[in-house]
Design a protein around this motif. Structure first.
Motif, mmCIF file in Angstrom:
data_model
loop_
_atom_site.group_PDB
_atom_site.id
_atom_site.type_symbol
_atom_site.label_atom_id
_atom_site.label_comp_id
_atom_site.label_asym_id
_atom_site.label_seq_id
_atom_site.Cartn_x
_atom_site.Cartn_y
_atom_site.Cartn_z
ATOM 1 N N ALA A 1 13.169 -4.677 4.819
ATOM 2 C CA ALA A 1 12.696 -3.556 3.995
ATOM 3 C C ALA A 1 12.364 -2.304 4.778
ATOM 4 N N GLY A 2 12.094 -2.427 6.084
ATOM 5 C CA GLY A 2 11.715 -1.242 6.846
ATOM 6 C C GLY A 2 10.470 -0.602 6.269
ATOM 7 N N ILE A 3 10.566 0.679 5.948
ATOM 8 C CA ILE A 3 9.412 1.397 5.397
ATOM 9 C C ILE A 3 9.573 1.695 3.909
ATOM 10 N N GLY A 4 10.614 1.121 3.287
ATOM 11 C CA GLY A 4 10.678 1.185 1.835
ATOM 12 C C GLY A 4 11.601 2.226 1.232
ATOM 13 N N GLY A 5 12.613 2.667 1.974
ATOM 14 C CA GLY A 5 13.556 3.627 1.402
ATOM 15 C C GLY A 5 14.289 3.090 0.194
ATOM 16 N N PHE A 6 14.742 1.833 0.271
ATOM 17 C CA PHE A 6 15.393 1.187 -0.865
ATOM 18 C C PHE A 6 14.412 1.049 -2.022
ATOM 19 N N ARG A 7 13.205 0.607 -1.710
ATOM 20 C CA ARG A 7 12.221 0.370 -2.767
ATOM 21 C C ARG A 7 11.908 1.661 -3.527
ATOM 22 N N MET A 8 11.679 2.737 -2.800
ATOM 23 C CA MET A 8 11.372 3.993 -3.465
ATOM 24 C C MET A 8 12.501 4.418 -4.399
#
Length: 405
Positions: A97-104
């Motif tokens: 997920a890293g820092i959430g670029g996909f999630r955002m």
């Protein structure tokens, strides 16, 4: 008496756990607690309830009602910059997920994230500060049955070579080998096993452009064949982030739809790319501290290094970016010297690095995205992240198909 909120703090507790507390164990418990709080109003909560309750009981009196305890800590983890939509139309999971670029991106499209995994401790801190959720850790240690059902799987998995040793021998013996043999030992295997077990309607995978040619194209061939073997119809395209942000950033995107659901008739298209319109000046700050200006020694070194390679006929060297143009690709190594993207300043001044906030903007993150780590970690995190508006444009076309079905 110390409150629950004072005992359980994010992101500080993940970086500085109490004395005698195992950091990995604490992060895992916090993952269960925060995942439960973020999914409390839907069916995914049952996957996290037991462990979340056990952890919370460590901080409350025996006579305190557990629901009251959950209510008392909920604001700490739900009063966040980027909450999930109140009425989501689909569910997704966020792997690597890293820092959430996909999630955002997919929250902006109306989705609810029901599971996330990320191995980097500093990235977990940033993720938790923005989304109120501590990601679970090493995906290789997480059994696929512990992951909630979801409509879309998202993963920016690392690129690794595959060993094909033994495949020809098994073929000669008439044995099936399949993805479990060809991809075992790579992180892509974990993506594949979760897809096989959970059967999401669709997935979106992202990787560097070189994945396509990696290991004489064997890596990408195995990935494609594996996903097809799992019963998914694929759509692949290399897209440059410059259509959405002032950065030349080519990535391969792999979209798959379950053939049993869509019968290879999902009519998916990658988005029509807008004409590049933004320039580097658009993301630069007006007031930048002196610490981001290169020292005389570093600037001299970079110029000498570039000249040496120029004389040898190589193209290596720093990148002095034009303010009215676009930047080179931001990489995770940017923290070392910033050489790939240097910003020219007034005559007589050395060029400067981008600030972490400018790196966030260069990847399409809004200014209310919290940066809670030191510059070195922030550079790594944004260099490893995705161009958020590009992912959102691809995601919109996926979601349109999912929600219609």
């Amino acid at each position: 008496m110390e409150s629950i909120q004072e005992k359980i703090r994010l992101p500080e507790i993940t970086s500085r756990p109490p004395k005698g507390v195992n950091k990995e164990d604490l992060a895992n418990k916090l993952a269960f607690l925060t995942h439960y709080l973020q999914t409390r109003d839907n069916g995914a909560a049952s996957y996290f309830r037991k462990e979340a309750e056990e952890f919370l009981r460590e901080f409350i009196s025996e006579d305190m009602d557990i629901e009251t305890a959950f209510d008392s800590v909920a604001d700490d983890f739900t009063n966040i910059p980027f909450p999930a939509p109140e009425h989501p139309t689909f569910k997704f999971i966020d792997l690597f997920a890293g820092i959430g670029g996909f999630r955002m991106a997919f929250q902006n499209l109306g989705g609810k994230c029901v599971f996330t995994s990320e191995w980097s401790d500093s990235s977990k801190m940033t993720y938790a500060a923005n989304f109120g959720e501590v990601p679970f850790g090493d995906i290789t240690k997480i059994h696929e049955s512990l992951i909630p059902d979801h409509n879309i799987l998202l993963a920016g998995f690392p690129c690794q070579p595959f060993s094909i040793a033994g495949v020809s021998k098994k073929t000669s013996l008439g044995r099936e080998h399949g993805f479990k043999d060809e991809t075992q030992g790579t992180l892509f295997f974990d993506v594949a096993r979760i897809i096989e077990h959970k059967r999401p309607q669709a997935f979106l995978l992202e990787n560097v452009k070189n994945l396509v040619s990696h290991d004489k194209k064997r890596t990408f061939t195995i990935i494609r064949e594996t996903l097809k073997e799992l019963g998914y119809n694929l759509h692949c395209q290399i897209i440059d982030g410059k259509h959405f942000v002032p950065q030349h950033r080519e990535r391969i995107f792999i979209v798959g739809f379950d053939e049993k659901v869509y019968n290879r008739d999902e009519d998916f298209q990658f988005p029509i790319l807008p004409k590049p319109s933004s320039v580097l000046e658009d993301i630069l700050l007006n007031d930048v501290p002196d610490k981001y200006t290169l020292t005389d020694n570093l600037w001299t070194y970079l110029q000498n290094y570039a000249q040496k390679h120029k004389e040898k006929g190589n193209g290596f060297g720093f990148g002095l970016a034009a303010r009215d143009g676009i930047a080179r690709t931001l990489s995770a190594r940017y923290y070392k010297d910033g050489s790939e993207i240097l910003i020219p300043q007034e005559p007589g001044q050395n060029p400067r690095r981008l600030t972490p906030r400018e790196c966030a903007r260069l990847q399409g993150f809004p200014d209310d995205f919290k940066i809670v780590v030191a510059d070195t970690s922030a550079y790594k995190q944004f260099g490893n992240s995705v161009v958020r508006p590009l992912v959102e444009a691809i995601g919109e076309n996926i979601v349109n198909i999912i929600t219609k079905k």
